[in-house]
Design an enzyme around this catalytic site. Structure first.
Site, PDB file in Angstrom:
ATOM      1  N   GLU A 139     141.549 124.331 105.282  1.00 31.71           N
ATOM      2  CA  GLU A 139     140.945 123.864 105.310  1.00 31.71           C
ATOM      3  C   GLU A 139     140.494 122.562 104.651  1.00 31.71           C
ATOM      4  O   GLU A 139     141.475 123.038 103.241  1.00 31.71           O
ATOM      5  CB  GLU A 139     139.732 124.687 104.570  1.00 31.71           C
ATOM      6  CG  GLU A 139     138.581 123.305 104.010  1.00 31.71           C
ATOM      7  CD  GLU A 139     137.553 124.962 103.212  1.00 31.71           C
ATOM      8  OE1 GLU A 139     137.306 125.790 103.793  1.00 31.71           O
ATOM      9  OE2 GLU A 139     136.694 124.523 102.960  1.00 31.71           O
ATOM     10  N   PHE A 140     140.784 121.163 104.725  1.00 38.75           N
ATOM     11  CA  PHE A 140     140.606 120.627 103.680  1.00 38.75           C
ATOM     12  C   PHE A 140     139.701 120.598 102.243  1.00 38.75           C
ATOM     13  O   PHE A 140     138.205 120.445 103.075  1.00 38.75           O
ATOM     14  CB  PHE A 140     140.805 118.995 104.013  1.00 38.75           C
ATOM     15  CG  PHE A 140     140.660 117.645 103.089  1.00 38.75           C
ATOM     16  CD1 PHE A 140     142.205 117.756 102.416  1.00 38.75           C
ATOM     17  CD2 PHE A 140     139.922 117.464 102.740  1.00 38.75           C
ATOM     18  CE1 PHE A 140     142.611 116.902 101.729  1.00 38.75           C
ATOM     19  CE2 PHE A 140     139.801 115.835 101.608  1.00 38.75           C
ATOM     20  CZ  PHE A 140     141.031 116.105 101.171  1.00 38.75           C
ATOM     21  N   ILE A 141     139.787 120.304 101.151  1.00 41.22           N
ATOM     22  CA  ILE A 141     138.561 120.808 100.078  1.00 41.22           C
ATOM     23  C   ILE A 141     138.987 119.678  99.577  1.00 41.22           C
ATOM     24  O   ILE A 141     139.859 118.820  99.031  1.00 41.22           O
ATOM     25  CB  ILE A 141     138.853 121.480  99.459  1.00 41.22           C
ATOM     26  CG1 ILE A 141     138.487 122.704  99.918  1.00 41.22           C
ATOM     27  CG2 ILE A 141     137.686 121.493  98.472  1.00 41.22           C
ATOM     28  CD1 ILE A 141     138.475 124.439  99.658  1.00 41.22           C
ATOM     29  N   ASP A 257     149.050 133.751  90.287  1.00 42.45           N
ATOM     30  CA  ASP A 257     149.630 132.521  89.888  1.00 42.45           C
ATOM     31  C   ASP A 257     148.837 132.040  89.392  1.00 42.45           C
ATOM     32  O   ASP A 257     148.467 130.544  89.632  1.00 42.45           O
ATOM     33  CB  ASP A 257     150.318 132.168  90.746  1.00 42.45           C
ATOM     34  CG  ASP A 257     151.189 131.377  90.108  1.00 42.45           C
ATOM     35  OD1 ASP A 257     151.433 131.038  89.047  1.00 42.45           O
ATOM     36  OD2 ASP A 257     152.101 130.503  90.711  1.00 42.45           O
TER      37      ASP A 257
HETATM   38  N1  ATP Z   1     142.506 122.911 100.899  1.00 41.98           N
HETATM   39  C1  ATP Z   1     143.502 121.410 100.343  1.00 41.98           C
HETATM   40  N2  ATP Z   1     142.965 120.348 100.223  1.00 41.98           N
HETATM   41  C2  ATP Z   1     143.243 119.862  99.741  1.00 41.98           C
HETATM   42  N3  ATP Z   1     144.394 118.772  98.701  1.00 41.98           N
HETATM   43  C3  ATP Z   1     144.596 120.511  98.411  1.00 41.98           C
HETATM   44  C4  ATP Z   1     144.030 121.735  98.827  1.00 41.98           C
HETATM   45  N4  ATP Z   1     145.462 122.667  98.332  1.00 41.98           N
HETATM   46  C5  ATP Z   1     146.182 122.160  97.825  1.00 41.98           C
HETATM   47  N5  ATP Z   1     145.421 120.919  97.783  1.00 41.98           N
HETATM   48  C6  ATP Z   1     145.928 120.211  97.181  1.00 41.98           C
HETATM   49  O1  ATP Z   1     147.757 119.210  97.590  1.00 41.98           O
HETATM   50  C7  ATP Z   1     148.270 119.714  96.383  1.00 41.98           C
HETATM   51  C8  ATP Z   1     149.838 120.522  96.697  1.00 41.98           C
HETATM   52  O2  ATP Z   1     149.416 121.433  97.160  1.00 41.98           O
HETATM   53  P1  ATP Z   1     149.666 123.428  96.369  1.00 41.98           P
HETATM   54  O3  ATP Z   1     149.966 123.900  94.838  1.00 41.98           O
HETATM   55  O4  ATP Z   1     149.723 124.080  96.991  1.00 41.98           O
HETATM   56  O5  ATP Z   1     151.300 123.250  96.825  1.00 41.98           O
HETATM   57  P2  ATP Z   1     153.110 123.736  96.767  1.00 41.98           P
HETATM   58  O6  ATP Z   1     153.630 123.034  96.419  1.00 41.98           O
HETATM   59  O7  ATP Z   1     152.449 125.422  97.423  1.00 41.98           O
HETATM   60  O8  ATP Z   1     152.353 123.846  95.612  1.00 41.98           O
HETATM   61  P3  ATP Z   1     153.567 124.322  93.576  1.00 41.98           P
HETATM   62  O9  ATP Z   1     154.784 123.360  93.867  1.00 41.98           O
HETATM   63  O10 ATP Z   1     152.879 124.881  93.163  1.00 41.98           O
HETATM   64  O11 ATP Z   1     153.649 126.324  94.319  1.00 41.98           O
HETATM   65  C9  ATP Z   1     147.538 120.528  95.075  1.00 41.98           C
HETATM   66  O12 ATP Z   1     147.863 119.868  93.943  1.00 41.98           O
HETATM   67  C10 ATP Z   1     146.531 119.866  95.176  1.00 41.98           C
HETATM   68  O13 ATP Z   1     146.075 118.988  94.535  1.00 41.98           O
END
Ligand code: ATP
Length: 353
Positions: A139-141, A257
């Site tokens: 889901e996009f938030i 985390d």
């Molecule tokens: N469901 C979502 N809807 C919209 N934006 C999101 C969503 N989930 C994450 N994001 C955005 O996307 C960015 C990257 O997501 P996330 O932090 O999960 O990536 P990651 O590379 O797996 O993280 P990390 O390197 O911290 O382990 C987040 O900083 C957030 O701003």
């Protein structure tokens, strides 16, 4: 439970201390707002070449993808927003590693989602990419204007309200989800990129000693040949029991985390938590990343209204930070050694061990 995330439901279109040590483990994130790439017209890919588009255009119930854009902020994966006539989807891809990491994330998100307490994105699909690597669709938030509100120490009453909401809803999640399998999780996951061992264990002290502190100490010893921290850490583990005297411990679902980069709020101002490393554990272990979250008094008082503070909470606080300091030592090197070592040595003095 199988690690296969095909069990995740399809969306409906409307789904929408060491307190002196305040080093952050990762560079501050840039704005969470998506940088919109030039909007592309409807994309209908050759299905088999692109499992992400294939899912969105079938189970995702979209008939048209109207645009895609990159989202910055993550360190490990690439993130994208897909806009469609059935709403927006959030997609992370990793070109190097298989789907196990995203399966762990999806199971964690789904478990937290099911508590109907704090807002988390509903995961839809995990799979492999044909060129190698893996993806997760969820889901996009749409985040609210100030992603960092919960974590900025401030006397601003509006921010205090948000911090209270975060504390209360997190406690509601801990209260709602208890495991009858003991401490652990259905699947191994990762903390940063370090494996996190989640073998079900009946006793919390055993679980935390072996699969959290002991595992990190072993990795440090293997990677850095640091026998001094390994031996002192093991001595702490052998003498750990008095720290838990009088505490009633239950296996609660933890995000695992919880630091500022994984906390946000939606456009209604309600807290949202992301990117978990879930397992069932002692609720106090959730505050292990508090040195990177700045929760503050409003957060804790709201939390304890729902999940009362247990005797010895303050005594155990650094013990739960220690896991994450050890992990940072493993992930980022010896810059984190002294923080971990001073926690261990303080406990050895306190416990006369
Ligand atoms: N469901 C979502 N809807 C919209 N934006 C999101 C969503 N989930 C994450 N994001 C955005 O996307 C960015 C990257 O997501 P996330 O932090 O999960 O990536 P990651 O590379 O797996 O993280 P990390 O390197 O911290 O382990 C987040 O900083 C957030 O701003």
């Amino acid at each position: 439970m199988a690690a296969n995330v095909a069990l995740l439901s399809a969306p409906s279109p409307s789904t929408s201390t060491a307190s002196s040590i305040l080093r952050r483990r990762r560079p501050p994130r840039r704005s969470a707002r998506p940088r919109r790439a030039a909007s592309r017209p409807s994309v209908v890919a050759a299905m088999s070449d692109d499992p992400i588009k294939e899912w969105i255009l079938t189970e995702g119930k979209a008939t048209q993808i109207t645009g895609t854009s990159s989202i910055g902020g993550g360190c490990i994966n690439a993130a994208q927003r897909y806009d469609t006539d059935a709403g927006s989807f959030f997609v992370k891809t990793n070109r190097r590693i298989g789907p196990a990491m995203f399966e762990g994330e999806a199971l964690g998100l789904k478990a937290m989602y099911d508590t109907k307490s704090i807002r988390v994105p509903l995961p839809y699909k995990v799979g492999s990419l044909p060129t190698g690597g893996s993806f997760i669709i969820m889901e996009f938030i749409q985040f609210g204007r100030s992603r960092g509100d919960q974590v900025t120490l401030s006397r601003n009453p509006f921010r205090s309200k948000k911090k209270s909401a975060l504390g209360r809803k997190l406690a509601e999640m801990h209260k709602a989800a208890k495991s009858d399998k003991g401490y652990g999780f259905y699947i191994e996951n990762t903390i940063g990129s370090t494996p996190q061992i989640n073998t079900w264990t009946a006793d919390w002290i055993e679980f935390y000693s072996k699969h959290r502190l002991g595992y990190q100490l072993k990795l440090i010893s293997q990677r850095f040949g640091d026998s001094a921290i390994y031996e002192k850490g093991q001595r702490l583990i052998d003498n750990i029991h008095p720290l838990f005297e009088g505490a009633v411990i239950e296996p609660c679902l933890l995000h695992g985390d919880l630091w500022s980069g994984n906390i946000s709020s939606d456009t209604n101002g309600d807290p949202v938590i992301l990117d978990p490393a879930c397992y069932y554990g002692h609720n106090e272990a959730e505050f292990g990343m508090s040195w990177c979250a700045g929760f503050g008094g409003d957060f804790y008082s709201s939390y304890f209204e729902v999940m009362p503070k247990q005797p010895g909470f303050e005594k155990r606080r650094d013990l739960y930070l220690l896991y994450h300091y050890l992990n940072h030592y493993n992930l980022f090197g010896s810059g984190y050694r002294s923080s971990a070592m001073s926690i261990i040595e303080d406990y050895l003095r306190m416990l006369k061990a």
